[in-house]
Design a protein around this motif. Structure first.
Motif, PDB file in Angstrom:
ATOM      1  N   GLN A  49       0.829  -1.204   0.000  1.00 52.09           N
ATOM      2  CA  GLN A  49       0.000   0.000   0.000  1.00 52.09           C
ATOM      3  C   GLN A  49       0.863   1.253   0.000  1.00 52.09           C
ATOM      4  OE1 GLN A  49      -3.219   0.413  -0.374  1.00 52.09           O
ATOM      5  NE2 GLN A  49      -3.709  -1.775  -0.447  1.00 52.09           N
ATOM      6  N   GLY A  50       1.886   1.258   0.855  1.00 49.84           N
ATOM      7  CA  GLY A  50       2.785   2.411   0.888  1.00 49.84           C
ATOM      8  C   GLY A  50       3.582   2.552  -0.396  1.00 49.84           C
ATOM      9  N   VAL A  55       5.570   5.564  -4.073  1.00 47.22           N
ATOM     10  CA  VAL A  55       6.605   5.288  -5.079  1.00 47.22           C
ATOM     11  C   VAL A  55       6.011   5.104  -6.469  1.00 47.22           C
ATOM     12  CG1 VAL A  55       8.485   3.721  -5.751  1.00 47.22           C
ATOM     13  CG2 VAL A  55       8.102   4.257  -3.323  1.00 47.22           C
ATOM     14  N   LEU A  56       5.109   4.154  -6.610  1.00 48.17           N
ATOM     15  CA  LEU A  56       4.590   3.823  -7.934  1.00 48.17           C
ATOM     16  C   LEU A  56       3.606   4.861  -8.458  1.00 48.17           C
ATOM     17  CD1 LEU A  56       4.035  -0.017  -7.446  1.00 48.17           C
ATOM     18  CD2 LEU A  56       6.067   1.178  -8.297  1.00 48.17           C
ATOM     19  N   ASP A  57       2.804   5.420  -7.584  1.00 48.68           N
ATOM     20  CA  ASP A  57       1.803   6.399  -8.019  1.00 48.68           C
ATOM     21  C   ASP A  57       1.752   7.547  -7.022  1.00 48.68           C
ATOM     22  OD1 ASP A  57      -0.211   7.616  -9.451  1.00 48.68           O
ATOM     23  OD2 ASP A  57      -1.808   6.427  -8.528  1.00 48.68           O
ATOM     24  N   PRO A  58       2.836   8.355  -6.911  1.00 48.48           N
ATOM     25  CA  PRO A  58       2.855   9.455  -5.949  1.00 48.48           C
ATOM     26  C   PRO A  58       1.929  10.582  -6.398  1.00 48.48           C
ATOM     27  CG  PRO A  58       4.803   9.526  -7.314  1.00 48.48           C
ATOM     28  CD  PRO A  58       4.087   8.270  -7.699  1.00 48.48           C
ATOM     29  N   ALA A 181       6.215   9.844   3.339  1.00 45.29           N
ATOM     30  CA  ALA A 181       6.959   9.067   2.344  1.00 45.29           C
ATOM     31  C   ALA A 181       8.347   8.711   2.875  1.00 45.29           C
ATOM     32  CB  ALA A 181       7.055   9.852   1.042  1.00 45.29           C
ATOM     33  N   ARG A 182       9.030   9.664   3.522  1.00 52.27           N
ATOM     34  CA  ARG A 182      10.356   9.386   4.079  1.00 52.27           C
ATOM     35  C   ARG A 182      10.265   8.328   5.193  1.00 52.27           C
ATOM     36  NH1 ARG A 182      10.757  15.032   3.539  1.00 52.27           N
ATOM     37  NH2 ARG A 182      10.248  15.296   5.750  1.00 52.27           N
ATOM     38  N   GLN A 183       9.247   8.463   6.039  1.00 50.41           N
ATOM     39  CA  GLN A 183       9.075   7.487   7.118  1.00 50.41           C
ATOM     40  C   GLN A 183       8.809   6.094   6.565  1.00 50.41           C
ATOM     41  OE1 GLN A 183       5.897   9.114   9.461  1.00 50.41           O
ATOM     42  NE2 GLN A 183       7.229  10.568  10.551  1.00 50.41           N
ATOM     43  N   PHE A 184       8.010   6.006   5.512  1.00 51.02           N
ATOM     44  CA  PHE A 184       7.718   4.711   4.902  1.00 51.02           C
ATOM     45  C   PHE A 184       8.997   4.053   4.396  1.00 51.02           C
ATOM     46  CE2 PHE A 184       7.179   2.663   0.733  1.00 51.02           C
ATOM     47  CZ  PHE A 184       6.509   1.519   1.130  1.00 51.02           C
ATOM     48  N   LYS A 185       9.818   4.795   3.702  1.00 48.47           N
ATOM     49  CA  LYS A 185      11.039   4.229   3.130  1.00 48.47           C
ATOM     50  C   LYS A 185      12.012   3.781   4.218  1.00 48.47           C
ATOM     51  CE  LYS A 185      10.618   6.924  -1.117  1.00 48.47           C
ATOM     52  NZ  LYS A 185      11.151   8.022  -1.960  1.00 48.47           N
TER      53      LYS A 185
END
Length: 750
Positions: A49-50, A55-58, A181-185
């Motif tokens: 989901q993240g 990444v794929l569809d920001p 986004a940074r936290q997800f990565k």
């Protein structure tokens, strides 16, 4: 036999644990590995989901900003958020009125959109320095008034303001989005991927580490992005800004990706996956071991032990005691123990999970609590199986009989409690009051404020009911004590009757019983006395003629006795024998009548004519006895259905009794009349002897007014008459007034 039964039950218990665990957990562990488990599946889902979102569809924020729209409804809503033009102008005037006149500082009332966007307005407007504070405030007021007027004059002005607010909110959302986004990565750094979309664009994250698990996305099973997103700006716009429809629709094309997502091996060592992986492995081997043991248990039961009905009778003493229990208890025991056993067996697979976790974390293998629960589970299972077999066998052999069941007893006891409705209703009422009192007391302990309600109810409901209950119990104890005295034969005083309660009614009944017992005791004493007198009188009356017979018989044995004397003695013997015969016949007849072993043949008889004939037969005897017989018959004829012969005996006995015991030179009155459909025969005479007080006893056998027993009567005349009258459903009453003796006989006419 007992050991075999114990082993059989234990194997059944193990088999049940294994079968149930297999049904519940088999699909998660048979042929499965850790990466098919829920833990890893959920983690992978969160990552995908993240991955799609960041990444794929920001979010394309340039496209999002260009997609911001303002419609007419939003313009109208913003413009009139604080009311109409006149109201907003009046509010601004009121805010600055005192300050402009120099009286006081500005007082805050309502604020407008212009105050929210004051900085924007100041940037657009060149304002000369005010020479005084009042002039500055007046200038500020005029700017706001002008701004409000422009809002109502131009839609474009309002539209620009709304767009500025939404763009500012979108900028805030962008900052937060980039932070997520940074936290997800960072959080999912142990995932790598290589994905290609339909356009050939490659999205890739590489790592030199070894891969522990891969997720493949192939043709027909691609990873896809929806291509449409709605951005909600509610949390990024201040309240009171006059904005609605705070969302932006950002449309894009749906994309399909093929390739793979990989979980690095380091994730199994450095993250929470390591712990869950080891716990999963431990659970798997524990369950595999349990299932193997269960299969062995089932095999032993099927091939070697082969449980039979006789096996469950290995403890006959317990089985006998069990079958002595009421039916409902015999049914409840296997049901309750079965439910308890099921609850343990049902929770066992989940207990294995929790124990595996604690074993891994705390490095212990089994605690005392689990051992106790296991033993209890086995005990409940064993009792449920054995008692169920016993019940089934009893039902098959004898059927169900609920006669001695607790439920039937309770129903019967409840029915008996309401035999007296008052007692039943009062019992139920007191039970409800006491139950609610206890419930209220518990409520007061939990919520002391309820004391304000509970205290009045306690004073005016519970205490009166409790007082009545205690008084009734005290009264009941006194009644019970008196009852014990009565049962012991101490008939001292009557029980005090207080009020109209069921206990008071019971006291009345006990008093009536006490009176009946006293009367019965008096009658018994009287009966004993009369029995003694009867024996004495019979002995006397029979012995007198018998003595004469014996005496004169001895005299006749004298061969020298003159013929004249001999004839005289023979005559005496004849009279005494006749006397003895009469006594015996009368005694036999009255005994038959008293026992009811005599038949009466009722016929329609003229009582008046019978009386006349009987009087004629006794007239000479009355004259010889110096008595004046006066007969009065009020009506003729007087018919009644009676046994003529036996009713003649009644009349004859009464006349003979009057002749024998009347004072010489007196009159004897005999009357017959009809009173209220009843024939009434009355015989009145003056008694020769003093009668005393107990005239009722004259109808007893061998009871005579001549207590010295000098007369020739048998003492059975009135007794025979009484018995005959009773057999005809009539009544014979004796009344004495001084020396006046009166007998009244009544019988129905027809």
């Amino acid at each position: 036999m007992k050991k075999r039964l114990f082993l059989t039950l234990f194997l059944i218990f193990l088999a049940a644990l294994g079968v149930w665990s297999f049904l519940i957990k088999g699909q998660y562990f048979i042929g499965q590995n850790y990466f098919d488990s829920h833990d890893i599946a959920n983690e992978q889902e969160y990552f995908l989901q993240g991955l799609k979102e960041y990444v794929l569809d920001p979010v394309d924020f340039e496209k999002a900003e260009s997609a911001i729209q303002v419609n007419d409804d939003e313009i109208m809503y913003y413009r009139e958020y604080y009311g109409s033009l006149e109201k907003q102008l009046a509010n601004i005037q009121a805010q600055y009125e005192s300050a402009v006149t120099g009286e006081e500082t500005v007082t805050e009332t309502e604020t407008t959109q212009e105050e929210k966007t004051a900085e924007v307005a100041e940037e657009k407007t060149d304002t000369a320095p005010a020479t005084s504070e009042a002039q500055r405030l007046q200038q500020e007021r005029d700017q706001k008034l002008a701004e409000v007027r422009r809002n109502f004059e131009s839609d474009e002005v309002v539209k620009e303001k709304i767009l500025a607010i939404k763009k500012q909110a979108l900028a805030k959302y962008k900052v937060e989005y980039e932070q997520r986004a940074r936290q997800f990565k960072e959080q999912y750094s142990y995932f790598t991927y290589r994905l290609t979309n339909e356009a050939g664009e490659v999205y890739e994250k590489k790592s030199p580490e070894k891969v522990a698990h891969r997720i493949q996305f192939k043709k027909g099973d691609e990873l896809y992005t929806e291509g449409h997103r709605t951005i909600y700006l509610n949390d990024y716009i201040a309240d009171g800004a006059g904005i609605r429809n705070t969302y932006i629709d950002v449309s894009s094309e749906e994309q399909l990706f093929t390739g793979e997502v990989s979980l690095l091996k380091s994730a199994m060592d450095e993250t929470g996956f390591a712990e869950s992986y080891n716990i999963f492995t431990l659970q798997k081997w524990v369950l595999y071991t349990l299932w193997i043991i269960s299969l062995v248990a089932i095999s032993l039961l099927a091939t070697i032990l082969k449980p039979s009905r006789e096996l469950f009778s290995a403890v006959p003493e317990l089985e006998v005691k069990f079958h002595r229990l009421p039916l409902d208890m015999r049914l409840v025991i296997p049901m309750i123990t079965g439910l308890l056993a099921y609850s343990f067996i049902e929770s066992f697979p989940y207990r294995i999970e929790s124990q595996a976790y604690f074993i891994y974390r705390s490095e212990y293998y089994l605690n005392f609590e689990e051992i106790v629960l296991f033993l209890f589970g086995f005990a409940f299972t064993a009792v449920a199986i054995v008692t169920a077999v016993w019940v089934y066998d009893a039902v098959k052999r004898e059927g169900l009989s609920a006669e001695n069941s607790i439920f039937i007893r309770l129903v019967e006891a409840t029915r008996e409690a309401f035999l007296n409705k008052s007692i039943g209703q009062q019992t139920v009422a007191m039970f409800i009051v006491f139950f609610l009192a206890g419930l209220g007391f518990a409520g007061v302990l939990l919520q002391p404020a309820l004391l304000l309600i509970y205290a009045p109810l306690f004073m005016f409901v519970l205490l009166p009911v409790l007082s009545v209950y205690i008084k009734r119990m005290g009264y009941l104890n006194r009644v019970m004590q008196k009852t014990e005295d009565m049962a012991a034969g101490r008939l001292t005083t009557a029980i005090e009757v207080k009020g109209k309660s069921p206990i008071a009614k019971h006291a009345e009944n006990l008093n009536a019983l006490r009176q009946g017992v006293e009367l019965s005791m008096r009658e018994r004493a009287k009966s004993e006395r009369l029995k003694t007198e009867l024996i004495t009188n019979v002995s006397h009356d029979l012995r007198t003629p018998l003595t004469s017979i014996i005496t004169y018989t001895d005299l006749l044995k004298n061969p020298d006795l003159p013929e004249e004397e001999r004839m005289k003695y023979v005559d005496i013997l004849d009279k005494k024998s006749a006397r003895l015969k009469t006594l015996i016949e009368d005694l036999f007849e009255v005994s038959k009548m008293a026992s009811g072993n005599i038949e009466i043949l009722k016929q329609r008889v003229d009582l008046a004519q019978m009386l006349q004939q009987t009087v004629v037969e006794h007239e000479e005897d009355f004259t010889a006895a110096g008595l004046d017989l006066r007969v009065t018959i009020h009506e003729q004829p007087i018919y009644a259905y009676v046994d003529g012969q036996k009713w003649w005996r009644v009349v004859d006995n009464l006349l003979v009794n009057a002749r024998k015991y009347s004072l010489e030179g007196t009159r004897v009155y005999v009357s017959l009349r009809v009173v209220a459909g009843v024939a009434e025969l009355a015989v009145k005479n003056i008694a020769k002897y003093e009668l005393g007080g107990n005239v009722e006893e004259l109808t007893e056998r061998f009871k005579r007014a001549d207590t010295s027993r000098h007369t020739e009567g048998s003492g059975l005349g009135l007794a025979i008459a009484q018995s005959i009258v009773d057999l005809h459903g009539g009544s014979l009453v004796i009344d004495v007034d001084g020396d006046l003796f009166k007998v009244i006989v009544k019988v129905n006419i027809g």
